[in-house]
Design a protein around this motif. Structure first.
Motif, short mmCIF file in Angstrom:
data_model
loop_
_atom_site.label_atom_id
_atom_site.label_comp_id
_atom_site.label_asym_id
_atom_site.label_seq_id
_atom_site.Cartn_x
_atom_site.Cartn_y
_atom_site.Cartn_z
N LYS A 1 0.87 -1.16 0.10
CA LYS A 1 -0.10 0.01 -0.06
C LYS A 1 1.04 1.29 -0.06
O LYS A 1 0.58 2.24 -0.79
CB LYS A 1 -0.91 -0.05 1.27
CG LYS A 1 -1.91 1.14 1.13
CD LYS A 1 -2.64 1.29 2.37
CE LYS A 1 -3.94 0.27 2.50
NZ LYS A 1 -4.54 0.21 3.70
N PHE A 2 2.07 1.46 0.80
CA PHE A 2 2.97 2.33 0.88
C PHE A 2 3.46 2.70 -0.63
O PHE A 2 3.68 3.61 -0.88
CB PHE A 2 3.90 2.04 1.91
CG PHE A 2 5.16 3.20 2.03
CD1 PHE A 2 4.83 4.30 2.41
CD2 PHE A 2 6.16 2.82 1.69
CE1 PHE A 2 5.54 5.48 2.39
CE2 PHE A 2 7.28 3.95 1.59
CZ PHE A 2 6.94 5.27 2.17
N LYS B 1 2.42 1.69 -3.45
CA LYS B 1 1.50 2.31 -4.34
C LYS B 1 1.04 3.57 -4.17
O LYS B 1 1.02 4.56 -5.17
CB LYS B 1 -0.04 1.45 -4.30
CG LYS B 1 -0.93 2.07 -5.18
CD LYS B 1 -2.28 0.98 -4.98
CE LYS B 1 -3.31 1.54 -6.07
NZ LYS B 1 -4.73 0.81 -5.74
N GLN B 2 1.23 4.25 -2.76
CA GLN B 2 1.01 5.61 -2.55
C GLN B 2 1.94 6.33 -3.14
O GLN B 2 1.68 7.41 -3.50
CB GLN B 2 0.81 5.69 -1.05
CG GLN B 2 0.56 7.00 -0.46
CD GLN B 2 0.37 7.10 1.03
OE1 GLN B 2 1.04 6.39 1.79
NE2 GLN B 2 -0.18 8.06 1.48
N ARG B 3 3.17 5.93 -2.87
CA ARG B 3 4.34 6.68 -3.58
C ARG B 3 4.34 6.46 -5.13
O ARG B 3 4.54 7.94 -5.60
CB ARG B 3 5.66 5.82 -3.03
CG ARG B 3 6.12 6.41 -1.78
CD ARG B 3 7.41 5.64 -1.44
NE ARG B 3 8.49 6.22 -2.15
CZ ARG B 3 9.55 5.53 -2.26
NH1 ARG B 3 9.89 4.36 -1.79
NH2 ARG B 3 10.57 5.98 -2.98
N LEU C 1 1.54 6.84 -6.76
CA LEU C 1 0.69 7.66 -7.12
C LEU C 1 1.06 8.97 -6.68
O LEU C 1 0.68 10.04 -7.56
CB LEU C 1 -0.65 7.57 -6.24
CG LEU C 1 -1.50 6.19 -6.67
CD1 LEU C 1 -2.45 5.85 -5.59
CD2 LEU C 1 -2.05 6.33 -7.78
#
Length: 107
Positions: free
Chosen positions: A7-8, A10-12, A14
């Motif tokens: 999730k981290f 993917k967040q980066r 994005l």
């Protein structure tokens, strides 16, 4: 914990996409493990896939420009797009990476 890390990542990816404002998508991907010491082993990850349409020389030219950066940026080509995996970049290097990417894509 692996899902938290994904999730981290993917967040980066994005955040990179939003910051760059370049034609791109964030996609689920597989990332090689061990820098070649574990052939065929991969981990689930997320990548920023940069569209190279409209750039003379396409993905190959973008890769050349990335290798010419200081420091060089290592990426991979899939489906005529340049893929960058946040899992392989130190968080403290994000700003420098994004400046280099913006420069490479604006030429």
């Amino acid at each position: 914990k692996p899902l938290c890390r994904q999730k981290f990542v993917k967040q980066r990816a994005l955040i990179w996409q939003t910051t760059l404002e370049a034609p791109s998508t964030v996609i689920a991907s597989r990332s090689a493990v061990g820098g070649g010491s574990l052939p065929g082993e991969t981990l689930p990850s997320w990548s920023l896939a940069l569209s190279c349409k409209g750039i003379e020389g396409g993905a190959e030219e973008v890769m050349r420009r990335l290798r010419d950066c200081d420091p060089a940026i290592i990426a991979r080509i899939e489906d005529d797009q340049v893929h960058l995996d946040p899992r392989t970049v130190l968080h403290d290097d994000d700003d420098a990476l994004l400046r280099s990417l913006a420069s490479v894509l604006s030429r």
